[in-house]
Design a protein around this motif. Structure first.
Motif, short mmCIF file in Angstrom:
data_model
loop_
_atom_site.label_atom_id
_atom_site.label_comp_id
_atom_site.label_asym_id
_atom_site.label_seq_id
_atom_site.Cartn_x
_atom_site.Cartn_y
_atom_site.Cartn_z
N HIS A 33 0.81 -1.24 0.00
CA HIS A 33 0.00 0.00 0.00
C HIS A 33 0.83 1.28 0.00
N PHE A 34 1.96 1.29 -0.73
CA PHE A 34 2.75 2.52 -0.77
C PHE A 34 3.15 2.89 -2.19
N VAL A 35 3.46 4.17 -2.33
CA VAL A 35 3.93 4.71 -3.60
C VAL A 35 5.07 5.68 -3.31
N ILE A 36 6.02 5.75 -4.24
CA ILE A 36 7.12 6.71 -4.17
C ILE A 36 6.99 7.61 -5.39
N ILE A 37 6.83 8.90 -5.15
CA ILE A 37 6.62 9.88 -6.21
C ILE A 37 7.71 10.94 -6.11
N GLU A 38 8.42 11.18 -7.21
CA GLU A 38 9.43 12.24 -7.24
C GLU A 38 8.81 13.48 -7.87
N LEU A 39 9.09 14.64 -7.29
CA LEU A 39 8.53 15.92 -7.75
C LEU A 39 9.63 16.84 -8.26
#
Length: 187
Positions: free
Chosen positions: A67-73
């Motif tokens: 249940h996780f996500v890694i998002i780069e901005l």
């Protein structure tokens, strides 16, 4: 800025454009055509546009079982004029949340500025994930950006953390490190 690429060492593990549950499923990218800009500077074509004119992202990894996500901005997080949090929440976060994602890791080291607006979407996002025992973390946000973020007390909703060497971890290990740290803080 055109040379700053989204982190690519996990591409053999996950790509958002090949994930049918991703909001970016089916997207195609050019390595040669630069069309998106931040401050009139072109950015690398691998970054995903999600409706903001100043902030772009890349989903680096999603794990629907954990249940996780890694998002780069990258860019300017502008809630004052662009209402970036609303666009991010409605067009990306809500879609991931509907697929069971409750833990969000935002790599914010390339967020150059932050301009605050209302807290409503932060509060809504925070309440939704905490109801599901989730959390939101922004990693390595620059000091000036953190200052503006803290001044508006948004760090109540999005935890600010520093892990300068996050790239040396595998996605699951980075997630576990952050999850353990948050669990310790809550005890």
């Amino acid at each position: 800025m055109h040379e700053i690429e989204p982190f690519y060492n996990w591409r053999h593990l996950y790509t958002a454009e090949e994930d049918p549950l991703s909001p970016f499923y089916g997207r195609t990218y050019s390595e040669f055509e630069f069309s998106h800009t931040v401050y009139n500077y072109y950015i690398h074509p691998q970054w995903d546009e999600f409706g903001s004119r100043t902030l772009y992202l890349k989903i680096l990894y999603a794990d629907y079982e954990l249940h996780f996500v890694i998002i780069e901005l990258i860019g300017e997080w502008n809630d004052a004029i662009e209402n970036d949090i609303m666009t991010l929440k409605r067009d990306v976060v809500d879609k991931l949340f509907s697929e069971g994602i409750t833990k969000f890791i935002l790599i914010a080291e390339n967020v150059l500025n932050f301009h605050n607006g209302d807290k409503d979407y932060y509060q809504e996002w925070f309440e939704e994930v905490t109801d599901e025992e989730g959390w939101i973390v922004a990693l390595n946000m620059p000091e000036g950006t953190q200052y503006d973020f803290r001044r508006k007390k948004l760090n109540y909703y999005i935890e600010l953390m520093e892990i300068p060497n996050w790239r040396v971890y595998k996605p699951e290990h980075l997630f576990m490190k952050i999850n353990d740290e948050i669990s310790k803080r809550l005890q």
